[in-house]
Scaffold this motif. Structure first.
Motif, PDB file in Angstrom:
ATOM      1  N   GLN A 148       1.062   5.616  -0.074  1.00 11.58           N
ATOM      2  CA  GLN A 148      -0.150   6.758  -0.021  1.00 11.58           C
ATOM      3  C   GLN A 148       0.385   7.847  -1.138  1.00 11.58           C
ATOM      4  O   GLN A 148       1.689   7.980  -1.343  1.00 11.58           O
ATOM      5  CB  GLN A 148       0.175   7.400   1.161  1.00 11.58           C
ATOM      6  CG  GLN A 148      -0.668   8.642   1.399  1.00 11.58           C
ATOM      7  CD  GLN A 148      -0.699   9.176   3.031  1.00 11.58           C
ATOM      8  OE1 GLN A 148      -0.853   8.415   3.872  1.00 11.58           O
ATOM      9  NE2 GLN A 148      -0.197  10.379   3.108  1.00 11.58           N
ATOM     10  N   CYS A 207      -4.925   9.655  -1.854  1.00 17.50           N
ATOM     11  CA  CYS A 207      -5.391   8.522  -1.679  1.00 17.50           C
ATOM     12  C   CYS A 207      -4.243   7.285  -1.462  1.00 17.50           C
ATOM     13  O   CYS A 207      -3.256   7.621  -1.325  1.00 17.50           O
ATOM     14  CB  CYS A 207      -6.161   7.937  -2.997  1.00 17.50           C
ATOM     15  SG  CYS A 207      -5.159   7.931  -4.538  1.00 17.50           S
ATOM     16  N   ARG A 208      -4.568   6.110  -1.269  1.00 21.06           N
ATOM     17  CA  ARG A 208      -3.869   5.019  -1.087  1.00 21.06           C
ATOM     18  C   ARG A 208      -3.836   3.962  -2.191  1.00 21.06           C
ATOM     19  O   ARG A 208      -5.188   3.684  -2.733  1.00 21.06           O
ATOM     20  CB  ARG A 208      -4.041   4.283   0.244  1.00 21.06           C
ATOM     21  CG  ARG A 208      -2.905   3.114   0.508  1.00 21.06           C
ATOM     22  CD  ARG A 208      -3.368   2.817   2.229  1.00 21.06           C
ATOM     23  NE  ARG A 208      -2.624   3.695   2.929  1.00 21.06           N
ATOM     24  CZ  ARG A 208      -2.993   4.152   4.010  1.00 21.06           C
ATOM     25  NH1 ARG A 208      -4.068   3.629   4.593  1.00 21.06           N
ATOM     26  NH2 ARG A 208      -2.366   5.013   4.687  1.00 21.06           N
ATOM     27  N   HIS A 221      -3.325   0.232  -3.516  1.00 19.89           N
ATOM     28  CA  HIS A 221      -3.141  -1.050  -2.993  1.00 19.89           C
ATOM     29  C   HIS A 221      -2.655  -1.861  -4.240  1.00 19.89           C
ATOM     30  O   HIS A 221      -3.642  -1.861  -5.178  1.00 19.89           O
ATOM     31  CB  HIS A 221      -4.457  -1.586  -2.261  1.00 19.89           C
ATOM     32  CG  HIS A 221      -4.926  -0.358  -1.218  1.00 19.89           C
ATOM     33  ND1 HIS A 221      -4.553  -0.730  -0.046  1.00 19.89           N
ATOM     34  CD2 HIS A 221      -5.787   0.472  -1.227  1.00 19.89           C
ATOM     35  CE1 HIS A 221      -5.220   0.312   0.683  1.00 19.89           C
ATOM     36  NE2 HIS A 221      -5.980   0.805   0.000  1.00 19.89           N
ATOM     37  N   HIS A 226       0.615  -1.132   0.158  1.00 18.23           N
ATOM     38  CA  HIS A 226      -0.076   0.027   0.131  1.00 18.23           C
ATOM     39  C   HIS A 226       0.978   1.274  -0.061  1.00 18.23           C
ATOM     40  O   HIS A 226       1.760   1.363   0.697  1.00 18.23           O
ATOM     41  CB  HIS A 226      -0.907   0.104   1.206  1.00 18.23           C
ATOM     42  CG  HIS A 226      -1.549  -1.271   1.590  1.00 18.23           C
ATOM     43  ND1 HIS A 226      -2.696  -1.574   0.949  1.00 18.23           N
ATOM     44  CD2 HIS A 226      -1.079  -2.281   2.657  1.00 18.23           C
ATOM     45  CE1 HIS A 226      -2.902  -2.844   1.343  1.00 18.23           C
ATOM     46  NE2 HIS A 226      -2.209  -3.172   2.355  1.00 18.23           N
ATOM     47  N   LEU A 233      -8.017   8.687   1.614  1.00 15.23           N
ATOM     48  CA  LEU A 233      -7.703   8.690   3.208  1.00 15.23           C
ATOM     49  C   LEU A 233      -8.682   9.866   3.847  1.00 15.23           C
ATOM     50  O   LEU A 233      -8.795  10.647   3.254  1.00 15.23           O
ATOM     51  CB  LEU A 233      -6.393   9.152   3.241  1.00 15.23           C
ATOM     52  CG  LEU A 233      -5.199   8.219   2.759  1.00 15.23           C
ATOM     53  CD1 LEU A 233      -3.896   8.831   2.759  1.00 15.23           C
ATOM     54  CD2 LEU A 233      -5.382   6.858   3.518  1.00 15.23           C
TER      55      LEU A 233
END
Length: 166
Positions: A7, A120-121, A123, A5, A113
């Motif tokens: 950021q 945003c993150r 993944h 993950h 987030l």
């Protein structure tokens, strides 16, 4: 399963345009030209000369399309077949068309987030579902390489998202 993950200081919708972008005419995209994936593609090209083509990808399930210029279920991207490209969920699922004693899948999804507008993150998950005893052995033997690959893909994708590459 291997997962990372990262950021990024980019809004979800903007990040999605990079994540789900169709390959450019020169074929360069994170899922096709990231160093670990390019290496895997070359290995599979060699396997193809001995073993023939890999098993076909599953038929992509019906679902929402990603829109103009973006990947859709059934599209090919590098050695991947798109199974899902859901712009509402910011989720992309790919199936690898490679020689392996099992199924290789790559999933990328974005989450916002809370309390961090415009952030945003990203993944990234690479999964391998083994087939038979050979597949079980491969699952264990391949784990270190899969960890390197998922790390490289996550870093490359986060850099592309941050740079606005689409």
């Amino acid at each position: 399963m291997s997962e990372r993950h990262v950021q990024v200081e980019v809004p979800l919708a903007t990040a999605w345009r990079t994540v789900a972008a169709r390959p450019s005419p020169d074929g360069e995209r994170w899922y096709a030209d990231a160093a670990p994936l390019a290496f895997r593609a070359r290995l599979d090209d060699a396997a193809r000369t001995v073993l023939g083509p890999p098993p076909p990808a599953p038929v992509a399930p019906p679902g929402p399309t990603a829109g103009d210029g973006l990947l859709r279920p059934g599209d090919e991207a590098g050695f991947w077949t798109v199974l899902e490209a859901d712009p509402a969920a910011y989720r992309l699922r790919l199936h690898a068309r490679v020689h392996a004693p099992g199924t290789v899948r790559l999933s990328v999804w974005l989450t916002e987030l809370s309390g961090r507008a415009g952030t945003c993150r990203v993944h990234v998950r690479i999964g391998f579902r083994p087939r038979g005893l050979v597949g079980a052995g491969y699952l264990l033997a391949d784990l270190p390489a899969r960890e390197v690959v998922v790390e490289g893909v996550a870093r490359r994708l986060a850099a592309d998202v941050a740079a606005g590459v689409a």
